[in-house]
Structure formats: structure tokens, C-alpha cells
Design an enzyme around this catalytic site. Structure first.
Site, short mmCIF file in Angstrom:
data_model
loop_
_atom_site.label_atom_id
_atom_site.label_comp_id
_atom_site.label_asym_id
_atom_site.label_seq_id
_atom_site.Cartn_x
_atom_site.Cartn_y
_atom_site.Cartn_z
N LYS A 258 -2.83 -25.92 11.34
CA LYS A 258 -2.94 -24.63 12.01
C LYS A 258 -2.11 -24.63 13.29
CE LYS A 258 -7.65 -23.67 10.38
NZ LYS A 258 -7.36 -22.47 9.59
N ARG A 331 -11.96 -22.62 -0.35
CA ARG A 331 -12.14 -22.17 -1.73
C ARG A 331 -12.19 -23.34 -2.71
NH1 ARG A 331 -6.81 -18.65 -1.19
NH2 ARG A 331 -7.73 -18.63 0.88
#
Length: 477
Positions: A258, A331
Site C-alpha cells: 500500500k 477475498r
């Protein structure tokens, strides 16, 4: 917090809370209570206002509710009073309940008062304890009606939300996967639900490949938490609900590291925290429903052992997954959680909850969670229950036209579309792929509502979103 019911305030000594609906705006009629009169120019019940008075060694706090009040606003108002007026509270508090109040309104008030005890300064050397946390503290309900059971329910709701506040707000060098596994075991023993935890070796034997891939780069061992609650009382035609919560205790993004916002990524287990808090509350309320909950906990770190973009991994379902982005890790753990839940427990209803995508924040801001389901009954019930308590949801589509976003040339499916659009939808389509076309599954993307800013701290912190929503949905099935 002990609760008690009293009809009048004769010989009472302590703090008295008086909720007041707005009178005619600055009318000549004063608000009066127990021999006290407040001029309308000073206080007339306007929302988010309050007035303090002292008489006969009692402190009176008049609390403005406005002309009408919803559950969330009522809860917030009383949390504010509890938090910011704690120096005016004694260990003996009387709550005066107007006769027009509903059970839900009393639940919201009591819950808010207890939430007001929360202090984000977990590691400060000097902390002033809230009077409500004194073992001798008593909340007296002043009413002609019996609200004791409702008040006790409000306390249980707040306790579960406070537990989730702690889990989400504590730093990642405290709350790692093992911490969450131990918390689940201890809470299960205390409240009455069974807990099984699969560590690295057990997860490997089980074939939880997608889950384990995410935690490869961390020195903290992944923990796959499985919780089962069955009501003590026998229930005819008992419903079975499955919950799955994303438990990423810190998310660096992995090798797709990130570039912004990493300081807040301790909150990436807020979906898992909501499921853990909900399990505490469900067991505490002894709801007549069977619940199986899974929280796959891992830390997505950067290391020479981290999984790589372009890796192909194998999930619990047997399907292969091409890794396009290691920052689309939530996910992956949810996919194995859903597959494991469906294969081994076969619940009638399934809800997964996760701080999954920035896309959902881009769509809804910080006002509601994104709801994905092809089951209209579930959509309606989740939205209705969310609206009732101020944990709102709004639907986004699961149309098959979005299937192409997760199609891979080399594997059965890929974990990220690579497109800057429809990110929340393609993530939901990825999860749907692992539900085996279950007829009653819903996915909640709560990235914008599980962690945020409000008046109760200077920095972003947990909201507890999902604890009450999941419980209320299950309670009202």
C-alpha cells in the site's frame, strides 16, 4: 452495571437523567421535573443539547431529544452524555423514562450509556475510570412500566460492541491471529459456544490453500477460527445461520504494498471482529437459532516468503486462483472460509462481512455498507434490521455481466480485475464463485463504516458496525 427499577425518586441520592422531547421552540412553558423548572429560553429539549442543575444533593441532567428521535441518534446522544459528562455522574444513577418511550428506545439509551465508558487510551499511563465501571454502580429505571429486561438486553448489546471496539482498536503487535483465536476460546467458554482453531499445520492438512497463501509472509501463524453456537433450550425446526468474517489483523498489501493509509490497516479485521462480537451477543442473548461462524485470521506482510503477483494457488474448494494483486487478500481468506462453511456445516443462511474494498467507500462514502445478494428476502431483512438500528446497507448488483472481471487464462479464476472500476462488485463476484450457488448468501462490504471519525476520539477508531446488525438479523429470521 447493575440495573434496578424504581417508581419514584423519594430519598434518592445521585445523578438523575431526564430525557426531554422538544417543546414549542422557546415557548413560555418551562420544562419542569421534581420541583425544578427550566426557562424555555435556557433549555427546551432541542436535539443534542443538555442542561445541568443541582438540588437536594442530586445532579439533574436534562437531555434534549428534539421533536422525534431514531435509534442510532438516541444511542449516540446518551453515549455523548455518558462520555463527556462523566465527572457529573455518581455511582448511583436514575434514568427517568417518559411514558411514550418504546422498548427499543430504552434499549438504545442504556446501550449508549455503557458505550460512553469506552476510552481509546488503552496504553496511557494515567486513566480516569468511568463511574459506570465501578462494581457498586447501579442504574435505576424510573418508570411505571417494567423495562428491566430491555435494559439488560441493552447492556449485553453494548458489552459485545465494546469487545469489538477493543479488538479493532488495539494495535497489531497486540492483536495478531493468535490473540483473536485465544479471545474466541475464552469468550466461548464464558458465554457458551464451542470453538475449534486450525493452526498452520491443521490448515495445510485441511487444504486451506488460499487462506495460508495470505499469511505466508508473516512470522505470526495464521489461525482459522471455527465457532458453533447451539441454544441450550430445544427448538423445533431450528434455523441454521453461517457467518464468515475477514480477520486480516494487519494488511500491508503484501508485495503490492500500500502507498497510502497503511497506518489504519489494523482495522482490516473489523469484519472478523464484528462476527466475534456477534457470537458473544448471540450466546449471551441465548437466541433460539443455531449459528456457525468462521473467522480466518492472518497477517498480510511483506517478506521473502510472501506470495507473489502471478502466483497460482489452490483453494479449499479445489479451484485454482491466479493472483493479480496481493492486496486483494481479504477475498482469498473469505473464499476458503465460505467453502469450508458450506461443505462441512451446510447452513441455511450465510452472511459474510468484511472491510473488503475502497471501491465501496468510493460508492457510498461513510454512510452505509454495500450489500450483495441474489436472495430478495435476505436483502429486505438485512436492510430492515439495519435501518432499525442505524447500521444501514444498500444493494449493489451481482449481474453475470461482471463475471468477465474474474476470468483467468491460466487458472479457474483470478483475484482482481485489474480495472479501476466496479471493484466492490468484482470482489463480490469472486466470493460468489466459492458459494456453490448457495440460495441464501449475502456479502457485506463494510470498508467505509467499520472504522472512522467521530466526536469520541481524535483519531480514526472502531464503530462496532455489524455486531448488532448480524445479531438482530438472526434474531428476527
Amino acid at each position: 452495571m447493575k440495573t434496578n427499577t424504581v417508581v419514584n425518586l423519594d430519598n434518592f441520592s445521585g445523578t438523575i437523567l431526564i430525557p426531554a422531547f422538544e417543546t414549542y421552540s422557546k415557548s413560555i412553558v418551562p420544562i419542569a421535573f421534581n420541583g425544578l423548572e427550566i426557562a424555555s429560553k435556557v433549555f427546551f429539549g432541542k436535539k443534542d443539547t443538555h442542561y445541568l442543575a443541582e438540588k437536594d444533593n442530586n445532579t439533574y441532567i436534562f437531555i434534549g431529544l428534539g421533536k422525534a428521535i431514531d435509534y442510532k441518534s438516541l444511542k449516540t446522544i446518551f453515549r455523548r452524555i455518558s462520555s463527556k459528562q462523566k465527572d457529573n455522574f455518581s455511582s448511583n444513577v436514575a434514568l427517568v423514562i417518559p411514558e411514550q418511550f418504546t422498548q427499543d428506545q430504552v434499549e438504545a439509551i442504556v446501550s449508549g450509556l455503557l458505550l460512553g465508558t469506552y476510552d481509546l487510551g488503552h496504553f496511557k499511563t494515567e486513566k480516569k475510570e468511568h463511574p459506570f465501571l465501578d462494581p457498586d454502580f447501579t442504574l435505576n429505571l424510573v418508570s411505571e412500566k417494567d423495562y428491566l429486561a430491555t435494559a439488560k438486553k441493552g447492556i449485553k448489546i453494548a458489552k459485545a460492541q465494546l469487545a469489538t471496539y477493543n479488538l479493532v482498536d488495539l494495535p497489531p503487535n497486540t492483536v495478531n491471529p493468535k490473540y483473536l483465536a485465544n479471545w474466541a476460546k475464552e469468550t466461548g467458554e464464558k458465554y457458551g459456544f464451542d470453538v475449534e482453531v486450525l493452526g498452520y499445520e491443521a490448515s495445510k492438512i485441511a487444504g486451506l490453500g488460499a487462506f495460508l497463501a495470505v499469511g505466508k509472509g508473516s512470522e505470526n501463524e495464521p489461525q482459522f477460527i471455527i465457532m458453533n453456537y447451539t441454544p441450550a433450550a430445544q427448538v423445533e425446526h431450528i434455523k441454521h445461520v453461517g457467518l464468515v468474517g475477514k480477520g486480516i489483523t494487519f494488511d500491508t498489501g503484501g508485495l503490492n504494498i500500500k502507498t497510502a493509509g497503511m497506518v489504519h490497516m489494523k482495522c482490516d479485521m473489523a469484519g472478523g471482529g464484528a462476527v466475534l462480537g456477534a457470537m458473544q451477543l448471540i450466546a449471551d442473548l441465548q437466541l433460539p437459532v443455531k449459528v456457525t461462524a468462521i473467522v480466518p485470521c492472518a497477517e498480510n506482510s511483506v517478506d521473502s516468503k510472501s506470495f507473489l503477483p502471478s502466483d497460482v494457488i489452490h483453494s479449499y474448494s479445489g479451484h485454482s486462483i491466479e493472483i493479480i494483486d496481493t492486496d486483494a487478500e481479504g477475498r482469498l481468506v473469505l473464499a476458503d472460509g465460505l467453502s469450508y462453511l458450506i461443505k462441512n456445516f451446510k447452513p441455511e443462511y450465510i452472511v459474510d462481512i468484511a472491510t473488503l474494498t475502497g471501491s465501496s467507500v468510493g460508492t457510498f462514502g461513510y454512510e452505509c455498507g454495500a450489500l450483495f445478494t441474489n436472495n430478495e428476502e435476505m436483502a429486505k431483512k438485512l436492510q430492515e434490521n439495519g435501518d432499525a438500528i442505524g447500521e444501514r446497507l444498500w444493494p449493489l448488483p451481482l449481474w453475470d455481466v461482471y463475471k468477465s472481471d474474474i476470468e483467468s487464462d491460466i487458472a479457474d479464476v483470478k483475484n482482481y480485475s485489474g480495472k479501476p472500476v466496479a471493484g466492490a462488485i468484482s470482489a463480490a463476484k469472486f466470493l460468489e464463485y466459492f458459494t456453490q450457488e448457495h440460495k441464501a448468501w449475502a456479502h457485506l462490504d463494510v470498508a467505509g463504516v467499520a472504522f472512522g471519525d467521530d466526536e469520541f476520539a481524535k483519531s480514526k477508531h472502531a464503530t462496532g458496525y455489524g455486531v448488532h446488525l448480524l445479531t438482530k438479523f438472526i434474531e428476527n429470521l
